[in-house]
Design an enzyme around this catalytic site. Structure first.
Site, short mmCIF file in Angstrom:
data_model
loop_
_atom_site.label_atom_id
_atom_site.label_comp_id
_atom_site.label_asym_id
_atom_site.label_seq_id
_atom_site.Cartn_x
_atom_site.Cartn_y
_atom_site.Cartn_z
N ASP A 185 -103.32 -18.91 -44.34
CA ASP A 185 -104.63 -18.32 -44.61
C ASP A 185 -105.72 -18.82 -43.66
OD1 ASP A 185 -103.60 -16.81 -46.63
OD2 ASP A 185 -104.96 -17.53 -48.19
N ASN A 211 -102.75 -11.99 -45.73
CA ASN A 211 -103.05 -11.74 -47.14
C ASN A 211 -104.16 -12.69 -47.60
OD1 ASN A 211 -102.90 -10.59 -49.64
ND2 ASN A 211 -100.95 -11.51 -50.23
N ASP A 260 -106.82 -19.83 -60.57
CA ASP A 260 -105.64 -20.21 -59.77
C ASP A 260 -104.85 -21.32 -60.44
OD1 ASP A 260 -106.31 -18.30 -57.98
OD2 ASP A 260 -106.84 -19.65 -56.34
N GLU A 316 -102.63 -12.31 -55.04
CA GLU A 316 -101.55 -12.11 -54.07
C GLU A 316 -100.51 -11.13 -54.60
OE1 GLU A 316 -103.31 -14.69 -54.40
OE2 GLU A 316 -103.38 -15.91 -52.57
N HIS A 339 -97.63 -17.71 -52.99
CA HIS A 339 -97.46 -19.16 -52.91
C HIS A 339 -97.54 -19.84 -54.27
CE1 HIS A 339 -102.09 -19.63 -52.57
NE2 HIS A 339 -101.81 -18.39 -52.89
N ARG A 340 -98.47 -19.39 -55.12
CA ARG A 340 -98.64 -20.08 -56.40
C ARG A 340 -97.50 -19.78 -57.37
NH1 ARG A 340 -102.77 -22.76 -55.34
NH2 ARG A 340 -104.51 -21.82 -54.23
N LYS A 359 -98.71 -20.10 -47.24
CA LYS A 359 -100.05 -19.50 -47.31
C LYS A 359 -101.11 -20.58 -47.43
CE LYS A 359 -102.34 -15.53 -49.38
NZ LYS A 359 -103.66 -15.89 -49.80
#
Ligand code: DC
Length: 679
Positions: A55, A97, A333, A361, A407-408, A440
Site C-alpha cells: 500500500d 488496492n 479493522d 478489501e 491481508h487482515r 499489503k
C-alpha cells in the site's frame, strides 16, 4: 524459513504458546498520509519508520510519477515536497488496492488540476474498482473539479483534469457523506488546504453519521504537524483557515501500526505463558491511532495488557476469553481480530457497527463468516454485525482458509492455529491460502508470528529428503522449504562444519571422543543462507570437496552422530521443516510425514558435480569425480550406524531425467496428498 512462500498456501501447525518480542512495521494510515503531506508541502521532510509494504509502495510510485523526489537513506526516507505546485501535469497512476492512496490522491490531484491545469488517471486492481468513491467524486464536483468515472459510475478508475487559472467554488460548505468511508472526509481534509492557499477559508460539512472517527483524528493531527490547523464543531463541520499552506515539519516519525499490533495482542491473550509475555514494540499508550483502542476491547475479553509509551506488554488474563458485545464503529479493522479471538471465548461474541466491512478489501462480513465457519465456529452475520460461537472441543476442523486477497483475513484467521488452547480434540493444523496477501500492510507478518510461537514438536510437519552425494537433495530441499515457507535443515552442513572444526583444531579424524566433543561444542549459526562457524563465514569452505570427504569420515563415528542429534531435532519448529541428509527419514525424524529418497545415476551425479565445480572455476575430471562419489556412497551405505538406506516408508525419486522444478512439483503433489486439508 521465510514467508516468501510460493506454493500458494502456508500451513500452520497447531500452536500452543506465544512469548517474546515483536517489532511492528510502520502504521499504514500514518505512512500514506505523511507521504502525501510531505509531497505537497514546501521543503524536504525526513520520514523515519515508514511502512514498506504494497500500500505504501503504490503511494511512493505515484508520488514519483508526479515528479516528487524520494530518496531512501537507511531507515529514513527524504521526501522533497512540491510546495503545492504540480511538477507534472499528466500521469496515469496505478494504486493497487490501497484506499489510503486512491481517495486522497484523487482529491489532491482534482484540486490541483482544477487550478493549475492537468489530467490524471487513477486506477487500481479489480477490487479497487468495486470500492465506492462516488461520495468523494460528488464533493469534488461541488468544488467545481472535473472528475470523470472511466468505469462504473461511483467507482474507480477515474480521470481528474482542469485548466490552469481555474477557480474553485469554496464559498459554500462542501458536503460529504461520513457513513460509507471516513476516507472521503480525510481525502478532502488533505486536499483542501491546497484550495485555501489562495485566500478563502474552506468548510466541509459531514452528512450522516461519521464512522471510523479515529482515522479522521489521525488526519487532523498530521495536518497540524504540517502547519495546517483545522477547526471542527462536533465532528460535523470542519473549517480550514484562509491562507493555510503546508510546511514541512523537517522530520517526522511514523509509529508502529496499531492494527498490526492487534494480532500479537490477541496471541498474547490466547497463548502467552505466565512467566513470559508477548511484548509488542512500536505502539503504546501514546499512540495517535484509533486502533489502539482495540486494547480496551481485548482487555474486555480477558487480555492482561500493560500499555506504556511505544510498547504493549501482554499476558494471558481471563481464560477462556470472555465473550463480548461491542459496537466496533471506531475500530473496524482491529475488530476482525476480535472476531478471531471469539473462537477462544466461552460463549457468543457479537460485534456490531461493522457495515463498513462490506466495502473494504473484500466483503469482510461475508468472508469472516465463511472462514470462521470453516474452522468449525457457528456464525450469524447481518448487514452490520457478526456473532460468533466457538467450536466445541471436538468441532475444530483442519481448514484451508480462503483469504480473499485481504491481508487482515490472513492475519486474523491465523489465530485459529492456537486451537489447542481452546481444548481442540483433536488439535488441528490450519492452512492459509494465498498468504502473500499480507504484503499489503505487513510483509513480514508470518515471520514475526513464527518468531513468537511454539508448537509441540510432534505437531510440526517434517518432510525429509535423503540420498547420496550430488543427487540434488540440497537444491530440492531448499526449493521445497521456500515453496512451503518451512525451515530448512541441511544436516550435511553440520557434519561438514564438524570436519572444518576438527581440521582447524588439529584433531585426528579417527579420534572419536575428540571429534564428538568438537561436534557437541560446534559454535555454528545459519544466517540468511550463510553458514557462520566460530564467527567466520565458512559457506565456501563448507562446500569444498576436501571438506565433504572429511565429513564423510567423521560422520561414520557413532559418537559424532549422537552429538549432533539434539541439534538437528531443534530445527523442528513452526511452521514446519524440510530436512535433507542421509538419515533424516530413518533416524532423526522417523515420524516425518513424507520421506523422499532421491537418487540419480552415478554418471548423472558426476556430471552435475563437474558442472558445479566448473562454474566455480575449479577444474576436475568427470571420471575422478565419479570414482570419488561412488567411494563415498559405498562408505555412507556400509557404515554400521545410520547407513544411507531408504526408510521403509520412503518414496523413491530418481531425478536423472527431471529438472528441479519438475522434482519440486512432484514432491509437492506427494506432500499435498498427505496433508489433512481439502484440496
Ligand atoms: O550432504 P553432504 O554432502 O553435505 O554431506 C556431507 C557428508 O556428511 C556426507 O558424506 C555424509 C555425511 N552426512 C551424514 O552422514 N548424514 C547426514 N544426515 C548428512 C550428511
Amino acid at each position: 524459513m521465510n514467508t516468501t512462500v510460493s506454493a500458494g498456501f502456508l500451513d500452520l501447525p497447531p500452536l500452543v504458546r506465544a512469548a517474546g518480542r515483536v517489532t511492528l512495521p510502520g502504521s499504514k494510515s500514518i505512512s500514506n498520509r505523511v507521504l502525501l503531506l510531505a509531497a505537497l508541502a514546501a521543503g524536504t521532510t525526513r520520514v523515519r519508520g515508514l511502512l514498506d509494504a504494497d500500500d505504501t509502495r503504490v503511494m511512493r510510485d505515484a508520488l514519483r510519477a508526479l515528479g516528487c523526489t524520494l530518496r531512501d537513506e537507511g531507515e529514513v526516507l527524504h521526501v522533497q515536497g512540491l510546495g503545492g505546485r504540480l511538477a507534472v501535469h499528466e500521469a496515469s497512476l496505478f494504486l493497487g488496492n490501497a484506499g489510503t492512496a486512491m481517495r486522497p490522491l484523487t482529491a489532491a490531484l482534482a484540486v490541483l488540476a482544477a487550478t493549475q491545469g492537468g489530467r490524471f488517471e487513477l486506477a487500481g486492481v479489480a477490487r479497487m474498482h468495486e470500492r465506492p468513491i462516488g461520495d468523494l467524486v460528488g464533493a469534488l464536483r461541488q468544488l467545481g473539479c472535473t472528475v470523470d468515472e472511466l468505469g462504473s459510475p461511483g467507482y474507480p478508475p477515474l480521470r481528474v483534469g482542469g485548466r490552469a487559472g481555474g477557480r474553485l467554488a469554496t464559498a459554500q460548505p462542501i458536503r460529504v457523506r461520513g457513513d460509507v468511508s471516513s476516507q472521503f472526509l480525510t481525502a478532502l481534509l488533505l486536499a483542501l488546504p491546497l484550495a485555501a492557499q489562495g485566500g478563502d477559508a474552506v468548510t466541509i460539512e459531514v452528512a450522516g453519521e461519521l464512522i471510523s472517527r479515529p482515522y479522521v483524528e489521525i488526519t487532523l493531527k498530521l495536518l497540524a504537524r504540517f502547519g495546517v490547523e483545522v477547526a471542527h464543531e462536533g465532528w460535523r463541520r470542519f473549517t480550514i483557515a484562509a491562507g493555510s499552506a503546508y510546511r514541512s515539519p523537517d522530520a517526522i516519525d511514523v509509529e508502529g501500526d496499531a492494527s498490526s499490533a492487534s494480532y500479537f495482542v490477541a496471541a498474547g491473550a490466547i497463548a502467552a505463558t505466565a512467566d513470559a509475555p508477548v511484548v509488542v514494540e512500536g505502539v503504546g499508550s501514546d499512540s495517535i491511532q484509533g486502533d489502539i483502542r482495540f486494547v480496551d476491547a481485548a482487555r474486555a475479553m480477558g487480555a492482561a495488557v500493560h500499555a506504556e509509551p511505544g510498547r504493549l506488554v501482554v499476558h494471558r488474563g481471563a481464560w477462556p476469553l470472555v465473550p463480548i458485545e461491542l459496537d466496533c464503529t471506531e475500530i473496524p479493522d482491529a475488530a476482525m481480530t476480535l472476531a478471531a479471538m471469539a473462537l477462544f471465548a466461552h460463549g457468543t461474541t457479537r460485534l456490531g457497527g461493522i457495515a463498513s466491512w462490506r466495502v473494504k478489501e473484500t466483503d469482510r462480513i461475508a468472508a469472516m463468516a465463511a472462514e470462521l465457519r470453516r474452522v468449525g465456529a457457528q456464525v450469524v452475520a447481518g448487514d452490520d454485525f457478526i456473532a460468533i460461537t466457538p467450536p466445541a472441543s471436538g468441532g475444530w476442523r483442519a481448514a484451508a482458509v480462503r483469504t480473499y486477497d485481504d491481508h487482515r483475513m490472513a492475519m486474523a484467521m491465523s489465530l485459529a492455529a492456537f486451537n489447542p488452547r481452546a481444548g481442540a480434540a483433536p488439535r488441528v493444523p490450519l492452512r492459509i491460502l494465498d498468504p502473500r496477501c499480507v504484503a499489503k500492510t505487513f510483509p513480514g507478518y508470518f515471520d514475526a508470528l513464527f518468531g513468537l510461537v511454539e508448537a509441540d514438536p510432534a505437531d510440526v510437519p517434517v518432510l525429509t529428503v535423503d540420498g547420496p552425494t550430488a543427487s540434488g537433495k540440497g537444491t530440492l530441499a531448499a526449493a521445497l522449504a521456500a515453496r512451503l515457507g518451512y525451515h530448512l535443515l541441511d544436516s550435511g552442513a553440520l557434519y561438514r562444519a564438524t570436519a572444518l572444526a576438527v581440521d582447524a583444531d588439529g584433531i585426528a579424524p579417527g579420534d572419536e571422543a575428540a571429534v564428538a566433543a568438537a561436534a557437541a561444542a560446534l559454535d555454528l549459526r545459519f544466517d540468511g543462507g550463510r553458514c557462520v562457524l566460530r564467527g567466520r563465514d565458512v559457506s565456501e569452505a563448507l562446500r569444498l570437496e576436501r571438506t565433504g570427504a572429511l565429513a564423510s569420515r567423521v560422520s561414520a563415528l557413532p559418537a559424532v552422530r549422537k552429538a549432533l542429534h539434539a541439534r538437528q531435532l531443534a530445527f523442528r519448529r513452526a511452521p514446519g521443516l524440510v530436512a535433507d541428509g542421509r538419515d533424516m527419514g530413518t533416524v532423526v525424524f522417523p515420524d516425518a510425514a513424507l520421506k523422499v529418497f532421491l537418487t540419480a545415476s552415478p554418471a548423472e551425479r558426476a556430471e552435475r558435480r563437474h558442472k558445479q565445480l566448473i562454474s566455480k572455476g575449479i577444474s576436475a575430471s568427470i571420471a575422478d569425480l565419479r570414482a570419488d562419489l561412488e567411494a563415498r556412497d559405498a562408505r555412507d551405505r556400509s557404515r554400521p550406524v545410520a547407513p544411507l538406506v531408504p526408510a521403509r516408508d520412503a518414496l523413491s525419486l530418481d531425478n536423472s531425467a527431471l529438472d528441479v522444478d519438475a522434482s519440486v512439483d512432484l514432491v509437492l503433489d506427494w506432500w499435498a496428498e498427505r496433508r489433512p486439508f481439502d484440496r
